[in-house]
Scaffold this active site. Structure first.
Site, PDB file in Angstrom:
ATOM      1  CG  ASP A  81      -2.073   0.965   1.089  1.00 51.97           C
ATOM      2  OD1 ASP A  81      -3.221   0.500   0.950  1.00 51.97           O
ATOM      3  OD2 ASP A  81      -1.833   2.197   1.117  1.00 51.97           O
ATOM      4  CG  HIS A 134      -8.678  -3.041  -2.714  1.00 54.73           C
ATOM      5  ND1 HIS A 134      -9.586  -2.306  -3.444  1.00 54.73           N
ATOM      6  CD2 HIS A 134      -8.547  -2.397  -1.526  1.00 54.73           C
ATOM      7  CE1 HIS A 134      -9.974  -1.264  -2.735  1.00 54.73           C
ATOM      8  NE2 HIS A 134      -9.368  -1.301  -1.559  1.00 54.73           N
ATOM      9  CG  HIS A 144      -6.790  -3.168   2.868  1.00 52.65           C
ATOM     10  ND1 HIS A 144      -6.108  -1.979   2.730  1.00 52.65           N
ATOM     11  CD2 HIS A 144      -8.011  -2.950   2.308  1.00 52.65           C
ATOM     12  CE1 HIS A 144      -6.875  -1.083   2.138  1.00 52.65           C
ATOM     13  NE2 HIS A 144      -8.044  -1.650   1.868  1.00 52.65           N
TER      14      HIS A 144
HETATM   15  P1  5GP Z   1      -9.886   1.207   0.261  1.00 53.41           P
HETATM   16  O1  5GP Z   1     -10.261   2.320   1.165  1.00 53.41           O
HETATM   17  O2  5GP Z   1     -10.455   1.374  -1.139  1.00 53.41           O
HETATM   18  O3  5GP Z   1     -10.188  -0.144   0.841  1.00 53.41           O
HETATM   19  O4  5GP Z   1      -8.307   1.229   0.151  1.00 53.41           O
HETATM   20  C1  5GP Z   1      -7.597   1.737  -0.933  1.00 53.41           C
HETATM   21  C2  5GP Z   1      -6.126   1.669  -0.587  1.00 53.41           C
HETATM   22  O5  5GP Z   1      -5.380   1.908  -1.773  1.00 53.41           O
HETATM   23  C3  5GP Z   1      -5.681   2.703   0.433  1.00 53.41           C
HETATM   24  O6  5GP Z   1      -5.115   2.041   1.558  1.00 53.41           O
HETATM   25  C4  5GP Z   1      -4.644   3.544  -0.321  1.00 53.41           C
HETATM   26  O7  5GP Z   1      -3.553   3.943   0.482  1.00 53.41           O
HETATM   27  C5  5GP Z   1      -4.221   2.619  -1.447  1.00 53.41           C
HETATM   28  N1  5GP Z   1      -3.785   3.287  -2.652  1.00 53.41           N
HETATM   29  C6  5GP Z   1      -4.427   4.306  -3.300  1.00 53.41           C
HETATM   30  N2  5GP Z   1      -3.738   4.672  -4.390  1.00 53.41           N
HETATM   31  C7  5GP Z   1      -2.640   3.856  -4.450  1.00 53.41           C
HETATM   32  C8  5GP Z   1      -1.557   3.753  -5.367  1.00 53.41           C
HETATM   33  O8  5GP Z   1      -1.442   4.467  -6.363  1.00 53.41           O
HETATM   34  N3  5GP Z   1      -0.631   2.789  -5.102  1.00 53.41           N
HETATM   35  C9  5GP Z   1      -0.718   1.963  -4.027  1.00 53.41           C
HETATM   36  N4  5GP Z   1       0.239   1.061  -3.857  1.00 53.41           N
HETATM   37  N5  5GP Z   1      -1.735   2.036  -3.136  1.00 53.41           N
HETATM   38  C10 5GP Z   1      -2.677   2.974  -3.352  1.00 53.41           C
END
Ligand code: 5GP
Length: 125
Positions: A36, A107, A109
């Site tokens: 992340d 996705h 985590h």
């Molecule tokens: P969500 O809230 O959708 O479950 O989590 C999205 C995750 O994607 C967040 O933890 C955020 O830090 C990560 N993220 C967003 N943009 C990028 C990126 O460009 N590269 C990476 N490696 N992680 C990202």
């Protein structure tokens, strides 16, 4: 049932296509995993299917058995390879508004690398 509309310009679609770099930890035919960009724990890895699935609901309803099996196997293998099985880890998938899903590509985590506390913060009423 109508399937969710997938946005091919979302950030993870760009990572899959190699248009944006990632710090990759695993890749096979069906799955990609990378660190992340804004880690919330010492180890924070995102595991994504390569298929065009908006969310956990979309993936569960529309993905093939092969894709689902590959995904679950990959999550386990990645956590194992990261050395998290013995100390422990947490897997989490945010779906939709209430869970604050930010990226509209399914996705999971993987959190680890230290005591993660118990479960999640309850909603404030
Ligand atoms: P969500 O809230 O959708 O479950 O989590 C999205 C995750 O994607 C967040 O933890 C955020 O830090 C990560 N993220 C967003 N943009 C990028 C990126 O460009 N590269 C990476 N490696 N992680 C990202």
């Amino acid at each position: 049932m109508a399937s969710a509309t997938y946005d091919d310009d979302n950030i993870f679609a760009k990572i899959i296509r190699g248009e944006i770099p990632c710090n990759k930890v695993f890749e096979n035919e069906h799955v990609l995993a990378f660190h992340d960009i804004s880690p919330q724990t010492p180890t924070h890895v995102l595991v994504i299917p390569k298929g065009r699935y908006v969310s956990s609901d979309d993936f569960a309803a529309q993905a093939s058995d092969t894709e689902i099996a590959a995904f679950v196997r990959a999550v386990g293998a990645i956590a194992r390879d990261l050395g998290l099985v013995d100390p422990g880890y947490r897997i989490l998938a945010n779906h939709g508004r209430d869970a604050h899903q930010e990226v509209p590509h399914f996705h999971v985590h993987i959190f680890g690398g230290g005591d993660l506390g118990r479960m999640i913060k309850p909603p404030q009423h």
